[in-house]
Design a protein around this motif. Structure first.
Motif, PDB file in Angstrom:
ATOM      1  N   ILE A  50      -2.662  -6.078 -17.444  1.00  0.00           N
ATOM      2  CA  ILE A  50      -1.847  -4.907 -17.147  1.00  0.00           C
ATOM      3  C   ILE A  50      -0.534  -4.988 -17.924  1.00  0.00           C
ATOM      4  N   THR A  51       0.063  -3.852 -18.164  1.00  0.00           N
ATOM      5  CA  THR A  51       1.330  -3.799 -18.891  1.00  0.00           C
ATOM      6  C   THR A  51       2.470  -4.220 -17.968  1.00  0.00           C
ATOM      7  N   ASP A  52       3.637  -4.452 -18.544  1.00  0.00           N
ATOM      8  CA  ASP A  52       4.806  -4.818 -17.739  1.00  0.00           C
ATOM      9  C   ASP A  52       5.166  -3.709 -16.753  1.00  0.00           C
ATOM     10  N   ASN A  53       5.124  -2.469 -17.209  1.00  0.00           N
ATOM     11  CA  ASN A  53       5.443  -1.347 -16.311  1.00  0.00           C
ATOM     12  C   ASN A  53       4.430  -1.242 -15.177  1.00  0.00           C
ATOM     13  N   GLU A  54       3.157  -1.405 -15.501  1.00  0.00           N
ATOM     14  CA  GLU A  54       2.133  -1.384 -14.458  1.00  0.00           C
ATOM     15  C   GLU A  54       2.347  -2.533 -13.484  1.00  0.00           C
ATOM     16  N   GLY A  55       2.685  -3.704 -13.999  1.00  0.00           N
ATOM     17  CA  GLY A  55       2.938  -4.873 -13.154  1.00  0.00           C
ATOM     18  C   GLY A  55       4.074  -4.649 -12.176  1.00  0.00           C
ATOM     19  N   ARG A  56       5.139  -3.995 -12.645  1.00  0.00           N
ATOM     20  CA  ARG A  56       6.275  -3.708 -11.752  1.00  0.00           C
ATOM     21  C   ARG A  56       5.861  -2.742 -10.640  1.00  0.00           C
ATOM     22  N   LYS A  57       5.104  -1.727 -11.027  1.00  0.00           N
ATOM     23  CA  LYS A  57       4.667  -0.760 -10.021  1.00  0.00           C
ATOM     24  C   LYS A  57       3.718  -1.418  -9.017  1.00  0.00           C
ATOM     25  N   VAL A  58       2.814  -2.251  -9.496  1.00  0.00           N
ATOM     26  CA  VAL A  58       1.911  -2.977  -8.592  1.00  0.00           C
ATOM     27  C   VAL A  58       2.719  -3.831  -7.628  1.00  0.00           C
ATOM     28  N   TRP A  59       3.719  -4.545  -8.129  1.00  0.00           N
ATOM     29  CA  TRP A  59       4.534  -5.412  -7.270  1.00  0.00           C
ATOM     30  C   TRP A  59       5.177  -4.593  -6.160  1.00  0.00           C
ATOM     31  N   VAL A  60       5.754  -3.448  -6.513  1.00  0.00           N
ATOM     32  CA  VAL A  60       6.402  -2.599  -5.505  1.00  0.00           C
ATOM     33  C   VAL A  60       5.383  -2.113  -4.482  1.00  0.00           C
ATOM     34  N   LEU A  61       4.235  -1.648  -4.953  1.00  0.00           N
ATOM     35  CA  LEU A  61       3.222  -1.145  -4.016  1.00  0.00           C
ATOM     36  C   LEU A  61       2.721  -2.251  -3.086  1.00  0.00           C
ATOM     37  N   LEU A  62       2.490  -3.435  -3.641  1.00  0.00           N
ATOM     38  CA  LEU A  62       1.989  -4.534  -2.804  1.00  0.00           C
ATOM     39  C   LEU A  62       3.053  -5.043  -1.843  1.00  0.00           C
ATOM     40  N   ASN A  63       4.260  -5.234  -2.335  1.00  0.00           N
ATOM     41  CA  ASN A  63       5.287  -5.918  -1.549  1.00  0.00           C
ATOM     42  C   ASN A  63       6.182  -5.008  -0.729  1.00  0.00           C
ATOM     43  N   ARG A  64       6.057  -3.735  -0.919  1.00  0.00           N
ATOM     44  CA  ARG A  64       6.819  -2.805  -0.107  1.00  0.00           C
ATOM     45  C   ARG A  64       5.877  -1.922   0.709  1.00  0.00           C
ATOM     46  N   THR A  65       5.066  -1.156   0.040  1.00  0.00           N
ATOM     47  CA  THR A  65       4.210  -0.180   0.722  1.00  0.00           C
ATOM     48  C   THR A  65       3.090  -0.859   1.513  1.00  0.00           C
ATOM     49  N   ILE A  66       2.243  -1.616   0.837  1.00  0.00           N
ATOM     50  CA  ILE A  66       1.095  -2.233   1.505  1.00  0.00           C
ATOM     51  C   ILE A  66       1.551  -3.300   2.493  1.00  0.00           C
ATOM     52  N   ARG A  67       2.518  -4.101   2.111  1.00  0.00           N
ATOM     53  CA  ARG A  67       3.014  -5.155   3.015  1.00  0.00           C
ATOM     54  C   ARG A  67       3.455  -4.551   4.343  1.00  0.00           C
ATOM     55  N   ASP A  68       4.303  -3.527   4.293  1.00  0.00           N
ATOM     56  CA  ASP A  68       4.797  -2.911   5.528  1.00  0.00           C
ATOM     57  C   ASP A  68       3.651  -2.346   6.360  1.00  0.00           C
ATOM     58  N   PHE A  69       2.698  -1.705   5.702  1.00  0.00           N
ATOM     59  CA  PHE A  69       1.561  -1.139   6.419  1.00  0.00           C
ATOM     60  C   PHE A  69       0.734  -2.239   7.090  1.00  0.00           C
ATOM     61  N   VAL A  70       0.384  -3.272   6.343  1.00  0.00           N
ATOM     62  CA  VAL A  70      -0.491  -4.317   6.864  1.00  0.00           C
ATOM     63  C   VAL A  70       0.201  -5.112   7.974  1.00  0.00           C
ATOM     64  N   ILE A  71       1.476  -5.388   7.810  1.00  0.00           N
ATOM     65  CA  ILE A  71       2.211  -6.126   8.849  1.00  0.00           C
ATOM     66  C   ILE A  71       2.175  -5.368  10.171  1.00  0.00           C
ATOM     67  N   ASN A  72       2.195  -4.040  10.105  1.00  0.00           N
ATOM     68  CA  ASN A  72       2.255  -3.214  11.313  1.00  0.00           C
ATOM     69  C   ASN A  72       0.917  -2.577  11.701  1.00  0.00           C
ATOM     70  N   ASP A  73      -0.171  -2.948  11.033  1.00  0.00           N
ATOM     71  CA  ASP A  73      -1.485  -2.358  11.310  1.00  0.00           C
ATOM     72  C   ASP A  73      -1.963  -2.788  12.707  1.00  0.00           C
ATOM     73  N   ALA A  74      -2.079  -1.828  13.595  1.00  0.00           N
ATOM     74  CA  ALA A  74      -2.459  -2.107  14.990  1.00  0.00           C
ATOM     75  C   ALA A  74      -3.869  -2.688  15.116  1.00  0.00           C
ATOM     76  N   ARG A  75      -4.698  -2.503  14.097  1.00  0.00           N
ATOM     77  CA  ARG A  75      -6.058  -3.044  14.152  1.00  0.00           C
ATOM     78  C   ARG A  75      -6.092  -4.564  14.023  1.00  0.00           C
ATOM     79  N   LEU A  76      -5.002  -5.130  13.515  1.00  0.00           N
ATOM     80  CA  LEU A  76      -4.932  -6.570  13.277  1.00  0.00           C
ATOM     81  C   LEU A  76      -4.111  -7.209  14.384  1.00  0.00           C
TER      82      LEU A  76
END
Length: 180
Positions: free
Chosen positions: A153-179
């Motif tokens: 992946i490119t540097d720009n793609e890598g930055r966007k992936v990092w944000v999505l994983l560590n901000r968006t997905i992280r917050d969702f998964v930490i608070n997922d009531a199914r877990l």
């Protein structure tokens, strides 16, 4: 640790289902959650002891819930949707554990699969915002496309992936009531 008892599982499922037929009753169920029992004190509805991962399944028609049930018993239903749900919830549980322990999480098959990404999308992990043109599907498609790629992946793609994983997905998964 005792082995599972199919007869006990069958009775529990049929007693909580509309159908009197195993083949039809298993179609009524969906996996709704998973918990970890580090003491391995969980006892499956079939009687098997020593469960580490305790799944909850819910009957769509009767609203009955069976808990705890082990993944091997859910697999005995021989319903692909349930097997996928068990695998996805287990991966999400491991992903949440990794985030909680501060481990580095990358967009690799260690934590992700196409089914995991689809589950995240279907359950609201990608909210609309200014960075995805007010359409969370764009973030889902972006991650899915990168997950399917076979090149770096490119540097720009890598930055966007990092944000999505560590901000968006992280917050969702930490608070997922199914877990649990």
């Amino acid at each position: 640790m005792t082995a599972h008892n199919f007869g006990a599982l069958r009775r529990a499922v049929l007693d909580a289902s509309l159908s009197d037929s195993w083949a039809h009753a298993v179609q009524e169920w969906q996996v709704v959650g998973v918990e970890e029992d580090s003491r391995r004190a969980g006892i499956c509805v079939c009687g098997k002891t020593g469960l580490l991962y305790l799944y909850s399944i819910n009957n769509r028609h009767t609203q009955e819930t069976l808990f705890p049930i082990g993944s091997s018993c859910v697999n005995l239903f021989e319903v692909e949707e349930l097997d996928i749900s068990v695998a996805v919830l287990r991966r999400l549980f491991d992903l949440r554990t990794a985030f909680a322990r501060g481990k580095r999480v990358d967009l690799t098959s260690e934590y992700f699969s196409r089914a995991v990404l689809a589950d995240l999308w279907e359950n609201g992990a990608f909210p609309p915002n200014e960075f995805n043109r007010s359409n969370g599907a764009n973030d889902y498609k972006f991650l899915l496309d990168l997950f399917n790629q076979r090149h770096e992946i490119t540097d720009n793609e890598g930055r966007k992936v990092w944000v999505l994983l560590n901000r968006t997905i992280r917050d969702f998964v930490i608070n997922d009531a199914r877990l649990g």
